[in-house]
Design an enzyme around this catalytic site. Structure first.
Site, PDB file in Angstrom:
ATOM      1  N   LYS A   1       0.862  -1.188   0.000  1.00  0.00           N
ATOM      2  CA  LYS A   1       0.000   0.000   0.000  1.00  0.00           C
ATOM      3  C   LYS A   1       0.891   1.227   0.000  1.00  0.00           C
ATOM      4  CE  LYS A   1      -2.088   2.805   3.074  1.00  0.00           C
ATOM      5  NZ  LYS A   1      -2.047   4.028   2.267  1.00  0.00           N
TER       6      LYS A   1
ATOM      7  N   GLU B   1       8.977   0.227  11.459  1.00  0.00           N
ATOM      8  CA  GLU B   1      10.059   1.221  11.305  1.00  0.00           C
ATOM      9  C   GLU B   1       9.412   2.586  11.464  1.00  0.00           C
ATOM     10  OE1 GLU B   1      13.185   0.656  10.944  1.00  0.00           O
ATOM     11  OE2 GLU B   1      13.161  -1.480  10.517  1.00  0.00           O
TER      12      GLU B   1
ATOM     13  N   CYS C   1      13.270  10.023   8.579  1.00  0.00           N
ATOM     14  CA  CYS C   1      13.099   9.397   9.904  1.00  0.00           C
ATOM     15  C   CYS C   1      14.367   9.513  10.729  1.00  0.00           C
ATOM     16  CB  CYS C   1      12.682   7.947   9.751  1.00  0.00           C
ATOM     17  SG  CYS C   1      13.781   7.015   8.672  1.00  0.00           S
TER      18      CYS C   1
ATOM     19  N   GLU D   1       8.570  14.701  17.102  1.00  0.00           N
ATOM     20  CA  GLU D   1       9.166  14.671  15.778  1.00  0.00           C
ATOM     21  C   GLU D   1       8.472  15.717  14.894  1.00  0.00           C
ATOM     22  OE1 GLU D   1       8.214  11.255  13.321  1.00  0.00           O
ATOM     23  OE2 GLU D   1      10.256  11.211  12.536  1.00  0.00           O
TER      24      GLU D   1
HETATM   25  P1  NDP Z   1       1.773   7.687   8.796  1.00  0.00           P
HETATM   26  O1  NDP Z   1       2.001   6.802   9.947  1.00  0.00           O
HETATM   27  O2  NDP Z   1       0.708   8.702   8.863  1.00  0.00           O
HETATM   28  O3  NDP Z   1       1.476   6.834   7.466  1.00  0.00           O
HETATM   29  C1  NDP Z   1       2.295   5.747   7.075  1.00  0.00           C
HETATM   30  C2  NDP Z   1       1.506   4.805   6.167  1.00  0.00           C
HETATM   31  O4  NDP Z   1       0.477   4.189   6.938  1.00  0.00           O
HETATM   32  C3  NDP Z   1       0.802   5.523   5.019  1.00  0.00           C
HETATM   33  O5  NDP Z   1       0.834   4.697   3.869  1.00  0.00           O
HETATM   34  C4  NDP Z   1      -0.608   5.656   5.564  1.00  0.00           C
HETATM   35  O6  NDP Z   1      -1.564   5.790   4.560  1.00  0.00           O
HETATM   36  C5  NDP Z   1      -0.762   4.340   6.274  1.00  0.00           C
HETATM   37  N1  NDP Z   1      -1.868   4.288   7.225  1.00  0.00           N
HETATM   38  C6  NDP Z   1      -2.529   5.299   7.827  1.00  0.00           C
HETATM   39  N2  NDP Z   1      -3.470   4.825   8.667  1.00  0.00           N
HETATM   40  C7  NDP Z   1      -3.412   3.482   8.595  1.00  0.00           C
HETATM   41  C8  NDP Z   1      -4.116   2.417   9.230  1.00  0.00           C
HETATM   42  N3  NDP Z   1      -5.094   2.650  10.099  1.00  0.00           N
HETATM   43  N4  NDP Z   1      -3.765   1.157   8.929  1.00  0.00           N
HETATM   44  C9  NDP Z   1      -2.778   0.897   8.061  1.00  0.00           C
HETATM   45  N5  NDP Z   1      -2.078   1.856   7.417  1.00  0.00           N
HETATM   46  C10 NDP Z   1      -2.391   3.132   7.681  1.00  0.00           C
HETATM   47  O7  NDP Z   1       3.180   8.353   8.513  1.00  0.00           O
HETATM   48  P2  NDP Z   1       3.506   9.616   7.631  1.00  0.00           P
HETATM   49  O8  NDP Z   1       2.986   9.398   6.264  1.00  0.00           O
HETATM   50  O9  NDP Z   1       3.154  10.848   8.349  1.00  0.00           O
HETATM   51  O10 NDP Z   1       5.097   9.439   7.556  1.00  0.00           O
HETATM   52  C11 NDP Z   1       5.950  10.015   8.427  1.00  0.00           C
HETATM   53  C12 NDP Z   1       6.381   9.064   9.531  1.00  0.00           C
HETATM   54  O11 NDP Z   1       7.072   7.935   8.991  1.00  0.00           O
HETATM   55  C13 NDP Z   1       7.348   9.753  10.459  1.00  0.00           C
HETATM   56  O12 NDP Z   1       7.082   9.434  11.796  1.00  0.00           O
HETATM   57  C14 NDP Z   1       8.687   9.162  10.016  1.00  0.00           C
HETATM   58  O13 NDP Z   1       9.692   9.252  10.976  1.00  0.00           O
HETATM   59  C15 NDP Z   1       8.305   7.755   9.705  1.00  0.00           C
HETATM   60  N6  NDP Z   1       9.327   7.125   8.872  1.00  0.00           N
HETATM   61  C16 NDP Z   1      10.085   6.109   9.409  1.00  0.00           C
HETATM   62  C17 NDP Z   1      11.112   5.537   8.674  1.00  0.00           C
HETATM   63  C18 NDP Z   1      11.930   4.409   9.217  1.00  0.00           C
HETATM   64  O14 NDP Z   1      12.484   3.641   8.426  1.00  0.00           O
HETATM   65  N7  NDP Z   1      12.076   4.246  10.528  1.00  0.00           N
HETATM   66  C19 NDP Z   1      11.421   6.001   7.318  1.00  0.00           C
HETATM   67  C20 NDP Z   1      10.559   7.064   6.869  1.00  0.00           C
HETATM   68  C21 NDP Z   1       9.554   7.596   7.626  1.00  0.00           C
HETATM   69  P3  NDP Z   1      -2.032   7.244   4.109  1.00  0.00           P
HETATM   70  O15 NDP Z   1      -0.821   7.990   3.695  1.00  0.00           O
HETATM   71  O16 NDP Z   1      -2.914   6.915   3.027  1.00  0.00           O
HETATM   72  O17 NDP Z   1      -2.690   7.839   5.330  1.00  0.00           O
END
Ligand code: NDP
Length: 488
Positions: A173, A248, A282, A380
């Site tokens: 997804k 992650e 991240c 963050e």
């Molecule tokens: P989110 O947690 O909002 O979204 C991440 C993914 O989860 C998106 O594809 C989102 O879809 C999806 N999602 C949202 N709600 C649900 C649900 N209920 N069930 C399943 N999937 C769901 O993160 P952000 O997009 O805001 O990204 C930023 C975050 O990601 C930061 O905290 C960053 O640090 C972290 N990150 C971590 C990394 C690592 O490797 N440790 C690397 C890069 C980022 P949709 O976008 O459609 O809402």
């Protein structure tokens, strides 16, 4: 206007609905994306489940899977420019970064291709003379991979690569923010020759797509990258199917500079550590923890560099900081800065969204010396905002570094080798960079502690996380089985 399609069971189709994607540099709608809802998720999981069992895939040798992954890597390299341009267009990430990163994404797939035929079982020295016991390593099944928007091609590679190397099938997804590069990736994947359904790429909203996928009874493992709050929902959802999870998540990573450090090098690493990718990383080194003996001089040099950064359109090779991906990111930064200033933090540079078309926020530095509990030290931002605290002693530096619920990355700048080792031991994080920052490699495990999640991506063991062992017992004696009521 450009139209994108989802990829399910080897076929491209429109989703149950469609949604608009905006160019973060202009705020204008530039493409229509397929929105997957429950019906599409069902379809995608069914395709992945069928592909998992089909002889074409389940009977393929490990080296056969490796060869397909090599072909995929080559196709990614051939199409690098298109992928980089689409990622830049849809997420606002600057072309300098997307171009460099996509070249490395191909290398990640090459690494996992090489791993496919190195996933070995084991023969066990069993404590029974008439038995042979060995472990088979078998693919875990259908994997739901979920990625955020900030580096989707890269963050999906560290899931799709090891999962396919191990023989799993995947429903990916993409984020609803900036999904274009993943949907284009599906077109490239389609040419690599994998059986239909081995990878399915959909995009849609968290509640109507992500939640349905992560709780689906036919999903065996959820590989998630995103924020801690969504991770909690994913873990709750996975209670439905009891799928294993790897998480992650985010960070509030310390960047510690001692007085004996090479200052110019540390300043440059700090600029890259927090302002690259407009801070939407991240591993952003978002807490500068600096020896009070050099704090003023260091901040003066850092401010000079931050103010010289070229802010501009993401498709311009001269641009160093582009727009944020979403208005939500910008609004979050504005809100956290206001709260931090109210708590006593002092803005050294930046601090306000830019008054221009697009979602631009300038490199920002905040001195938090008089605001020890301000949100800028705990939350963050996922934007180009650096919080600064001074320290007097090594122990104080370590205490501040570990004073966080996260534990993803960290940086230490010092020329004192013994001190570097003490810090390496003391810091609670999945990565410690010494006299460098933000280096990554497919060979090195990546992941965190606490609110930064669990599990590791990258490295040899990553592929094993997509397998389960099967213990096989074979009795070698021809004698009749003795007393059937005694377990032996
Ligand atoms: P989110 O947690 O909002 O979204 C991440 C993914 O989860 C998106 O594809 C989102 O879809 C999806 N999602 C949202 N709600 C649900 C649900 N209920 N069930 C399943 N999937 C769901 O993160 P952000 O997009 O805001 O990204 C930023 C975050 O990601 C930061 O905290 C960053 O640090 C972290 N990150 C971590 C990394 C690592 O490797 N440790 C690397 C890069 C980022 P949709 O976008 O459609 O809402």
């Amino acid at each position: 206007m450009q139209q994108f399609q989802q990829y399910i069971g080897g076929t491209f189709s429109d989703g149950s609905a469609r949604f608009e994607s905006r160019d973060p540099a202009t705020g204008q709608v530039w493409a229509m994306m397929p929105e997957a809802r429950a019906k599409d998720v069902e379809h995608a999981v069914a395709a992945a489940r069928a592909a998992f069992h089909v002889a074409e895939w389940s009977g393929m040798t490990a080296s056969g899977r490796g060869k397909l992954l090599i072909r995929l890597a080559d196709l990614i390299a051939e199409n690098a420019q298109t992928l980089a341009q689409l990622e830049t267009r849809d997420t606002g990430k600057i072309i300098r970064e997307t171009s460099a990163q996509i070249a490395y994404v191909a290398d990640y797939y090459r690494y996992y291709a090489g791993l496919a035929d190195k996933i070995e079982g084991a023969h066990l020295p069993i404590d029974k003379p008439d038995m042979e016991v060995w472990l088979r390593r078998e693919p875990i099944g259908v994997v739901a991979a979920i990625v955020p928007w900030n580096s989707q091609l890269f963050l999906s590679a560290v899931k799709i690569g090891p999962a396919l190397a191990a023989g799993c099938t995947v429903v990916l997804k993409a984020s609803e923010d900036g999904p274009a590069p993943m949907l284009e990736f599906a077109r490239i994947f389609d040419q690599a020759g994998f059986p239909a359904g081995v990878l399915n790429v959909i995009t849609g909203f968290g509640a109507t797509c992500g939640a349905v996928l992560t709780s689906h009874p036919q999903v065996d493992h959820v590989a998630f990258t995103g924020g801690p709050e969504t991770a909690r929902q994913v873990v709750r959802n996975s209670a439905e199917n009891l799928a294993s999870t790897s998480l992650e998540l985010g960070g509030k990573s310390p960047f510690i500079v001692f007085e004996d450090a090479d200052i110019e090098s540390a300043v440059n690493a700090q600029v890259s550590g927090i302002f690259a990718a407009s801070g939407q990383s991240c591993v952003a080194g978002s807490r500068l923890i600096i020896s009070n003996t050099i704090k003023d001089a260091f901040l003066a040099r850092l401010k000079e560099k931050a103010e010289a950064i070229v802010i501009g359109l993401p498709d311009d090779m001269a641009t160093e900081v582009g727009p944020l991906c979403t208005t939500g990111q910008r609004d979050n930064a504005v809100k956290l800065i206001e709260k931090s200033v109210a708590a006593g933090a002092r803005i050294i540079t930046g601090g306000r969204a830019l008054d221009r078309e697009g979602i631009f926020f300038p490199p920002t530095i905040i001195d938090c010396s008089d605001a020890p509990n301000a949100p800028c030290l705990t939350n963050e931002f996922f934007g180009p905002v650096l919080s600064v605290l001074g320290f007097d002693t090594e122990q104080e530096a370590l205490d501040i570094a570990n004073d966080t619920a996260f534990g993803l990355a960290s940086g230490v700048f010092t020329r004192d080798l013994a001190r570097a080792h003490r810090m390496i031991r003391g810091i609670r994080a999945g990565i410690v960079w010494v006299n460098t920052y933000r280096a990554v490699s497919p060979i090195v495990p990546f992941g965190g502690h606490g609110l930064s999640g669990h599990g590791r991506e990258g490295g040899l063991r990553a592929a094993l996380d997509y397998t389960k062992t099967k213990a096989v017992w074979l009795r070698t004696s021809d004698d009749p089985i003795p007393d059937p009521f005694i377990m032996r």
